[in-house]
Design a protein around this motif. Structure first.
Motif, PDB file in Angstrom:
ATOM      1  N   VAL A  53      32.135 139.933-140.182  1.00 57.01           N
ATOM      2  CA  VAL A  53      33.182 139.172-139.490  1.00 57.01           C
ATOM      3  C   VAL A  53      32.861 139.017-138.007  1.00 57.01           C
ATOM      4  O   VAL A  53      33.190 138.008-137.387  1.00 57.01           O
ATOM      5  CB  VAL A  53      34.599 139.781-139.666  1.00 57.01           C
ATOM      6  N   ASN A  54      32.213 140.019-137.442  1.00 53.98           N
ATOM      7  CA  ASN A  54      31.818 139.905-136.042  1.00 53.98           C
ATOM      8  C   ASN A  54      30.622 138.967-135.890  1.00 53.98           C
ATOM      9  O   ASN A  54      30.562 138.175-134.946  1.00 53.98           O
ATOM     10  CB  ASN A  54      31.525 141.294-135.456  1.00 53.98           C
ATOM     11  N   LEU A  55      29.677 139.028-136.832  1.00 50.51           N
ATOM     12  CA  LEU A  55      28.538 138.104-136.808  1.00 50.51           C
ATOM     13  C   LEU A  55      29.006 136.660-136.882  1.00 50.51           C
ATOM     14  O   LEU A  55      28.409 135.768-136.280  1.00 50.51           O
ATOM     15  CB  LEU A  55      27.609 138.382-137.994  1.00 50.51           C
ATOM     16  N   SER A  56      30.079 136.443-137.633  1.00 47.66           N
ATOM     17  CA  SER A  56      30.584 135.088-137.798  1.00 47.66           C
ATOM     18  C   SER A  56      30.993 134.474-136.450  1.00 47.66           C
ATOM     19  O   SER A  56      30.814 133.272-136.213  1.00 47.66           O
ATOM     20  CB  SER A  56      31.758 135.110-138.771  1.00 47.66           C
ATOM     21  N   ASP A  57      31.516 135.314-135.550  1.00 48.29           N
ATOM     22  CA  ASP A  57      31.850 134.828-134.205  1.00 48.29           C
ATOM     23  C   ASP A  57      30.586 134.457-133.420  1.00 48.29           C
ATOM     24  O   ASP A  57      30.580 133.481-132.676  1.00 48.29           O
ATOM     25  CB  ASP A  57      32.645 135.895-133.426  1.00 48.29           C
ATOM     26  N   LEU A  58      29.537 135.247-133.592  1.00 47.89           N
ATOM     27  CA  LEU A  58      28.270 134.898-132.927  1.00 47.89           C
ATOM     28  C   LEU A  58      27.728 133.590-133.499  1.00 47.89           C
ATOM     29  O   LEU A  58      27.246 132.723-132.766  1.00 47.89           O
ATOM     30  CB  LEU A  58      27.226 135.999-133.132  1.00 47.89           C
ATOM     31  N   ALA A  59      27.825 133.447-134.834  1.00 47.59           N
ATOM     32  CA  ALA A  59      27.337 132.224-135.494  1.00 47.59           C
ATOM     33  C   ALA A  59      28.013 130.999-134.897  1.00 47.59           C
ATOM     34  O   ALA A  59      27.368 129.985-134.615  1.00 47.59           O
ATOM     35  CB  ALA A  59      27.599 132.301-137.000  1.00 47.59           C
ATOM     36  N   ALA A  60      29.325 131.108-134.698  1.00 47.99           N
ATOM     37  CA  ALA A  60      30.102 129.966-134.204  1.00 47.99           C
ATOM     38  C   ALA A  60      29.756 129.594-132.767  1.00 47.99           C
ATOM     39  O   ALA A  60      30.118 128.514-132.292  1.00 47.99           O
ATOM     40  CB  ALA A  60      31.592 130.281-134.320  1.00 47.99           C
ATOM     41  N   MET A  61      29.068 130.476-132.062  1.00 45.70           N
ATOM     42  CA  MET A  61      28.620 130.157-130.698  1.00 45.70           C
ATOM     43  C   MET A  61      27.150 129.743-130.680  1.00 45.70           C
ATOM     44  O   MET A  61      26.610 129.381-129.640  1.00 45.70           O
ATOM     45  CB  MET A  61      28.771 131.373-129.771  1.00 45.70           C
ATOM     46  N   GLY A  62      26.471 129.877-131.808  1.00 43.02           N
ATOM     47  CA  GLY A  62      25.036 129.585-131.845  1.00 43.02           C
ATOM     48  C   GLY A  62      24.186 130.729-131.310  1.00 43.02           C
ATOM     49  O   GLY A  62      23.048 130.532-130.885  1.00 43.02           O
ATOM     50  N   ALA A  63      24.729 131.952-131.336  1.00 46.99           N
ATOM     51  CA  ALA A  63      24.020 133.094-130.754  1.00 46.99           C
ATOM     52  C   ALA A  63      23.105 133.781-131.760  1.00 46.99           C
ATOM     53  O   ALA A  63      23.357 133.774-132.968  1.00 46.99           O
ATOM     54  CB  ALA A  63      25.031 134.109-130.207  1.00 46.99           C
ATOM     55  N   LYS A  64      22.048 134.365-131.239  1.00 47.92           N
ATOM     56  CA  LYS A  64      21.150 135.198-132.053  1.00 47.92           C
ATOM     57  C   LYS A  64      21.652 136.639-131.953  1.00 47.92           C
ATOM     58  O   LYS A  64      21.762 137.188-130.855  1.00 47.92           O
ATOM     59  CB  LYS A  64      19.739 135.096-131.487  1.00 47.92           C
ATOM     60  N   PRO A  65      21.973 137.277-133.080  1.00 49.82           N
ATOM     61  CA  PRO A  65      22.542 138.630-133.047  1.00 49.82           C
ATOM     62  C   PRO A  65      21.547 139.648-132.505  1.00 49.82           C
ATOM     63  O   PRO A  65      20.355 139.586-132.825  1.00 49.82           O
ATOM     64  CB  PRO A  65      22.826 138.932-134.515  1.00 49.82           C
ATOM     65  N   LYS A  66      22.035 140.589-131.726  1.00 48.37           N
ATOM     66  CA  LYS A  66      21.154 141.624-131.167  1.00 48.37           C
ATOM     67  C   LYS A  66      21.697 143.043-131.400  1.00 48.37           C
ATOM     68  O   LYS A  66      21.036 143.861-131.970  1.00 48.37           O
ATOM     69  CB  LYS A  66      20.977 141.404-129.653  1.00 48.37           C
ATOM     70  N   TRP A  67      22.930 143.298-130.921  1.00 50.11           N
ATOM     71  CA  TRP A  67      23.397 144.689-130.913  1.00 50.11           C
ATOM     72  C   TRP A  67      24.862 144.769-131.326  1.00 50.11           C
ATOM     73  O   TRP A  67      25.591 143.775-131.317  1.00 50.11           O
ATOM     74  CB  TRP A  67      23.250 145.284-129.500  1.00 50.11           C
ATOM     75  N   ILE A  68      25.284 145.984-131.639  1.00 51.26           N
ATOM     76  CA  ILE A  68      26.693 146.198-132.018  1.00 51.26           C
ATOM     77  C   ILE A  68      27.118 147.598-131.581  1.00 51.26           C
ATOM     78  O   ILE A  68      26.283 148.504-131.502  1.00 51.26           O
ATOM     79  CB  ILE A  68      26.871 146.007-133.555  1.00 51.26           C
ATOM     80  N   THR A  69      28.396 147.751-131.222  1.00 53.99           N
ATOM     81  CA  THR A  69      28.981 149.086-131.064  1.00 53.99           C
ATOM     82  C   THR A  69      30.142 149.194-132.054  1.00 53.99           C
ATOM     83  O   THR A  69      30.823 148.206-132.332  1.00 53.99           O
ATOM     84  CB  THR A  69      29.525 149.344-129.635  1.00 53.99           C
TER      85      THR A  69
ATOM     86  N   GLY B 231      39.205 132.707-125.144  1.00 55.39           N
ATOM     87  CA  GLY B 231      39.543 131.386-125.658  1.00 55.39           C
ATOM     88  C   GLY B 231      38.522 130.797-126.600  1.00 55.39           C
ATOM     89  O   GLY B 231      38.814 129.821-127.284  1.00 55.39           O
ATOM     90  N   ASP B 232      37.317 131.333-126.640  1.00 56.44           N
ATOM     91  CA  ASP B 232      36.345 130.832-127.619  1.00 56.44           C
ATOM     92  C   ASP B 232      35.987 131.954-128.584  1.00 56.44           C
ATOM     93  O   ASP B 232      36.592 133.025-128.543  1.00 56.44           O
ATOM     94  CB  ASP B 232      35.104 130.271-126.903  1.00 56.44           C
ATOM     95  N   ASP B 233      35.029 131.715-129.486  1.00 55.38           N
ATOM     96  CA  ASP B 233      34.666 132.756-130.445  1.00 55.38           C
ATOM     97  C   ASP B 233      34.077 133.977-129.751  1.00 55.38           C
ATOM     98  O   ASP B 233      34.233 135.104-130.219  1.00 55.38           O
ATOM     99  CB  ASP B 233      33.662 132.204-131.461  1.00 55.38           C
ATOM    100  N   CYS B 234      33.366 133.744-128.667  1.00 56.69           N
ATOM    101  CA  CYS B 234      32.759 134.835-127.896  1.00 56.69           C
ATOM    102  C   CYS B 234      32.984 134.582-126.419  1.00 56.69           C
ATOM    103  O   CYS B 234      33.220 133.451-125.996  1.00 56.69           O
ATOM    104  CB  CYS B 234      31.235 134.879-128.112  1.00 56.69           C
ATOM    105  N   ALA B 235      32.886 135.637-125.626  1.00 57.15           N
ATOM    106  CA  ALA B 235      32.744 135.472-124.186  1.00 57.15           C
ATOM    107  C   ALA B 235      31.263 135.261-123.890  1.00 57.15           C
ATOM    108  O   ALA B 235      30.405 135.719-124.644  1.00 57.15           O
ATOM    109  CB  ALA B 235      33.238 136.719-123.465  1.00 57.15           C
ATOM    110  N   LEU B 236      30.968 134.546-122.808  1.00 60.38           N
ATOM    111  CA  LEU B 236      29.569 134.323-122.414  1.00 60.38           C
ATOM    112  C   LEU B 236      29.393 134.786-120.976  1.00 60.38           C
ATOM    113  O   LEU B 236      30.128 134.354-120.090  1.00 60.38           O
ATOM    114  CB  LEU B 236      29.226 132.827-122.494  1.00 60.38           C
ATOM    115  N   VAL B 237      28.428 135.665-120.770  1.00 60.28           N
ATOM    116  CA  VAL B 237      28.174 136.153-119.410  1.00 60.28           C
ATOM    117  C   VAL B 237      26.687 136.091-119.077  1.00 60.28           C
ATOM    118  O   VAL B 237      25.837 136.146-119.964  1.00 60.28           O
ATOM    119  CB  VAL B 237      28.673 137.614-119.216  1.00 60.28           C
ATOM    120  N   LYS B 238      26.424 135.978-117.771  1.00 61.72           N
ATOM    121  CA  LYS B 238      25.052 136.053-117.265  1.00 61.72           C
ATOM    122  C   LYS B 238      24.859 137.414-116.612  1.00 61.72           C
ATOM    123  O   LYS B 238      25.777 137.937-115.981  1.00 61.72           O
ATOM    124  CB  LYS B 238      24.846 134.998-116.166  1.00 61.72           C
ATOM    125  N   ILE B 239      23.682 137.979-116.740  1.00 61.98           N
ATOM    126  CA  ILE B 239      23.372 139.244-116.053  1.00 61.98           C
ATOM    127  C   ILE B 239      22.484 138.903-114.856  1.00 61.98           C
ATOM    128  O   ILE B 239      21.459 138.237-115.016  1.00 61.98           O
ATOM    129  CB  ILE B 239      22.625 140.220-116.999  1.00 61.98           C
TER     130      ILE B 239
END
Lengths: 327, 327
Positions: free
Chosen positions: A72-88, B29-37
């Protein structure tokens, strides 16, 4: 902190320490995890909680939970087009049950491994069963899929089929006497939804907006409409419904499942018409169906629903009205 | 998801949206927050959960909770030498109580503001009261304070005074008939611990290791000893104990509070002897006392306890043995 938190962490959650990731400077074991973000990338962060009796049924198998908290958390990354890396993972448990933790952690790590992810931190606490995960992915600069970029004329797509997960949940709650192969298929779609991680990344320069369907098609697409300040024409007869769902439930039920029930974790996205062939080239090889279900229109933040070309009166928060007029 | 999650978020948790942070590309407001380091920095991530009856007493005031969920997480950033940046909050509530949420969120934002932090995401869920926060800070490359770099001969310091928070918790549980000004001071030390954020950052090139005292001095320092594979000589008479604590509790009690009770959220750190003057120059101006309580030694992962120069038999997991011999 529960008395033997450290032993639990050591025994069941230290597998990740062996896995090398050049961007992880420090994982579990210090006050914080330390990570590097690759050059020209931004970090996507999402957090989601699963609580017993609210998000999952009592006595859900720990393996299913270990899978689902990641999915379910990966699904949020998918919706942003993100490549999964880490989880806590923050795990709240009513008591120490070694077998439960073994099953949970084994399936958690198996799932993380299959996405090449790393557990970098977390905590365990005593209390009513609940799991919160924070997930981290990376996206090349300016390529994130947002909710506020849909434009009038864009086509609306969904991946996979809709409603199977809600049907699976219905079956788990109502326990039919015989569980056929096809009913088990629906249950599995609920317990083991597949986040559309590859789709999300491949849609980066093609889709104008995207969201994952966790609350239900109309409820989630509504968020794109609100943020993009536009409306949508939806062709109800174009909704992708699996044969299994149609064969086992009434039209009234499957329409409700597909439009107003959640947890399919498919992607709903919009593309400018000029990107149709790019879309095909990008995601056809994934072998998952994707269907155009409508078009973004200028109606202010609302829906225009069509059924076989006819504009119908369909309550997007329910299904009764539609069925009275159209069954 | 609870029915009116979106209204709650909008009403009480959208304040942060107005605050500008050039490194936040997308907040709530979106599926994820996006930040720059920022360039040449690493990201520090920590997550902590507070659960009713486990981490805080039933009926704790929501303002205190709004403060504490930030403070305890900030303390982990402090112990790494990180500069605080962002936070996500997962809030599980038994019911919608607008006044409770108002108090909680107001104090949460006030605390975040005072550290120039931004809320970038989260979720609300129905269930037994529990709060999980994930916190994010940045650290210049290779300057994080770790647990595994203490060396034999390094001096061991703690900031502030020890045991006040445990005494405060004792008072909250045992409710004395009259609450004097000094007893209220102890309660406040428990409810509103001050994370040593500035100390952490100023110790970056001075301390060899650091940890925050959340579980108790001996328990937390033990982690440094384990990771650094060394032992410690501790001068019990050098422990910083506030006069208020000494005046209101027996020696037996305050020694227990100071050594084996938690939640002081002071820093315990080690420095090479050559850094003593650097340490003074770096943190004297903060106006918070810091005391040398001992020295790292070669004893394998254990403690040697001294009292006024005499090596004593003190159980680091309790206080009874010490008191029999030394009271």
């Amino acid at each position: 902190m529960i008395l033997d938190e450290f032993e639990i962490i050591k025994k069941y959650f230290s597998k990740t320490l062996k896995k090398f990731d050049e961007n992880v400077i420090q994982d579990i074991g210090d006050d914080c995890a330390l990570v590097k973000i690759p050059k020209n990338h931004v970090l996507a962060i999402s957090t989601d909680t699963l609580t017993e009796k609210i998000h999952f049924l009592k006595d859900m198998h720990p393996s299913d939970l270990g899978y689902k908290i990641v999915a379910v958390n990966l699904s949020d990354l998918a919706a942003m087009g993100a490549k999964p890396k880490w989880i806590t993972i923050s795990l709240t448990l009513p008591k120490i049950n070694a077998l439960w933790i073994k099953h949970f952690s084994e399936c958690l790590f198996k799932t993380l491994d299959s996405y090449n992810m790393k557990l970098i931190g977390g905590n365990t606490t005593r209390g009513p069963l609940s799991i919160t995960a924070s997930i981290y992915g990376i996206i090349p600069k300016n390529q994130a899929l947002l909710r506020n970029k849909a434009k009038i004329g864009d086509l609306i797509y969904v991946t996979g089929t809709l409603g199977d997960s809600a049907a699976g949940l219905f079956l788990l709650k109502n326990k039919p006497k015989t569980m056929t192969k096809s009913l088990n298929y629906l249950v599995k779609k609920h317990l083991r939804p597949i986040p559309r991680i590859m789709h999300g990344q491949l849609l980066r320069n093609i889709a104008s907006s995207a969201i994952d369907i966790s609350d239900g098609l109309f409820s989630d697409l509504q968020k794109i409409l609100n943020f993009s300040q536009c409306g949508a024409n939806i062709n109800l007869n174009k909704l992708p419904i699996s044969n299994v769902l149609k064969e086992n439930f009434s039209k009234k039920k499957w329409l409700k499942f597909a439009t107003n029930s959640g947890e399919d974790y498919e992607l709903c996205f919009t593309i400018p018409k000029k990107n149709i062939s790019n879309l095909k080239n990008a995601i056809n090889h994934l072998g998952i169906q994707y269907n155009c279900i409508g078009e973004i229109d200028h109606i202010k933040n609302g829906y225009n629903i069509f059924y076989r070309g006819k504009n119908i009166n369909f309550s997007c928060k329910g299904y009764n009205h539609f069925l009275k007029n159209n069954e």
